[in-house]
Design a protein around this motif. Sequence first.
Motif, short mmCIF file in Angstrom:
data_model
loop_
_atom_site.label_atom_id
_atom_site.label_comp_id
_atom_site.label_asym_id
_atom_site.label_seq_id
_atom_site.Cartn_x
_atom_site.Cartn_y
_atom_site.Cartn_z
N GLU A 114 1.77 -4.09 4.78
CA GLU A 114 1.20 -2.74 4.76
C GLU A 114 2.12 -1.73 4.08
O GLU A 114 1.65 -0.74 3.55
N GLU A 115 3.42 -1.96 4.13
CA GLU A 115 4.38 -0.98 3.61
C GLU A 115 4.63 -1.21 2.12
O GLU A 115 5.11 -2.27 1.71
N ILE A 116 4.32 -0.22 1.31
CA ILE A 116 4.46 -0.32 -0.14
C ILE A 116 5.89 -0.67 -0.54
O ILE A 116 6.13 -1.54 -1.38
N SER A 117 6.86 -0.01 0.06
CA SER A 117 8.25 -0.24 -0.32
C SER A 117 8.69 -1.67 -0.02
O SER A 117 9.48 -2.25 -0.77
N ILE A 118 8.18 -2.27 1.05
CA ILE A 118 8.57 -3.63 1.38
C ILE A 118 7.96 -4.62 0.40
O ILE A 118 8.59 -5.61 0.01
N VAL A 119 6.75 -4.36 -0.05
CA VAL A 119 6.14 -5.19 -1.10
C VAL A 119 7.00 -5.12 -2.36
O VAL A 119 7.28 -6.14 -3.00
N PHE A 120 7.46 -3.91 -2.71
CA PHE A 120 8.34 -3.75 -3.87
C PHE A 120 9.67 -4.49 -3.67
O PHE A 120 10.21 -5.08 -4.60
N ILE A 121 10.21 -4.44 -2.46
CA ILE A 121 11.47 -5.13 -2.17
C ILE A 121 11.29 -6.64 -2.35
O ILE A 121 12.13 -7.29 -2.98
N ILE A 125 2.07 13.11 1.23
CA ILE A 125 1.57 11.84 1.73
C ILE A 125 1.93 11.72 3.21
O ILE A 125 3.09 11.80 3.59
N LEU A 126 0.91 11.50 4.04
CA LEU A 126 1.17 11.35 5.47
C LEU A 126 1.83 10.01 5.77
O LEU A 126 2.83 9.96 6.48
N ALA A 127 1.27 8.94 5.26
CA ALA A 127 1.85 7.60 5.45
C ALA A 127 1.44 6.74 4.29
O ALA A 127 0.26 6.42 4.13
N GLY A 128 2.41 6.37 3.45
CA GLY A 128 2.13 5.52 2.31
C GLY A 128 1.95 4.09 2.78
O GLY A 128 2.82 3.55 3.45
N ARG A 129 0.82 3.48 2.44
CA ARG A 129 0.57 2.11 2.87
C ARG A 129 -0.38 1.42 1.92
O ARG A 129 -1.07 2.06 1.15
N THR A 130 -0.38 0.11 1.98
CA THR A 130 -1.33 -0.66 1.19
C THR A 130 -2.61 -0.80 2.00
O THR A 130 -2.69 -0.41 3.16
N THR A 131 -3.62 -1.41 1.40
CA THR A 131 -4.89 -1.61 2.09
C THR A 131 -4.93 -2.92 2.86
O THR A 131 -5.97 -3.30 3.39
N SER A 132 -3.80 -3.61 2.95
CA SER A 132 -3.76 -4.90 3.64
C SER A 132 -4.22 -4.77 5.09
O SER A 132 -3.86 -3.82 5.80
N GLN A 133 -4.99 -5.73 5.53
CA GLN A 133 -5.43 -5.80 6.92
C GLN A 133 -4.88 -7.05 7.59
O GLN A 133 -5.43 -7.55 8.56
N SER A 134 -3.77 -7.58 7.07
CA SER A 134 -3.19 -8.82 7.60
C SER A 134 -2.59 -8.63 8.99
O SER A 134 -2.41 -9.59 9.72
N GLY A 135 -2.26 -7.39 9.34
CA GLY A 135 -1.62 -7.13 10.61
C GLY A 135 -0.10 -7.18 10.53
O GLY A 135 0.59 -6.88 11.49
N PHE A 136 0.44 -7.57 9.37
CA PHE A 136 1.89 -7.63 9.19
C PHE A 136 2.38 -6.33 8.54
O PHE A 136 1.87 -5.92 7.50
#
Length: 197
Positions: free
Chosen positions: A109-116, A94-105
Amino acid sequence: KLDENYTSERSVYFFPDQIVRNINGTNQFLDGFYIAAAAGGLLSATQNVSIPLTNKTLTGFSILRDKVYTNQILNSLGNVGATVLQPVVGGGRILAGRTTSQSGFIEDEEISIVFIRDRVKEILRGIVKGFIGRVQDDSTYALIGGKVSSALSGLVSQGIITSYNGLKVEQDKVDPRQINVFVRFAPAYPINYIFID
């Protein structure tokens, strides 16, 4: 059109759109969305939710060499919310794990932060659940604040969050039967990029 159709911090779009899996001795082409099953297995086996998907290798399939793209295309895919894998032996990195969010925050965008965020909410809700069904008294707010502070300190020592502040426990102004707990916390941010100049 990914950035128009999938724009959620709860959604991850894996690319490439096709992988190869050996089934009963025969190589079969499968849709790329099966990569999500491999990622789900890796994430569920990882105890610490702050560990990102970035630079991890998913296994159990192959990615054809014609799915290797230029840096410009890879950056374009990442900019619209794709989590791109590059072929490695026995899977994809995986080059960069991210969500599909386009919120700009970054936090969306970061999967691990959503999990946190989810883990912190889950733990804090569990900590204060025992107060439901009791009668409020002079010590209620201090007791709730103490339990929440203790739980947050535990999350700091586990490396899930790095700090917290602004803890406030108060009776709701509209519904006095409800107690509101407010707190700010900093998640443990992953290292996804290193820039050297």
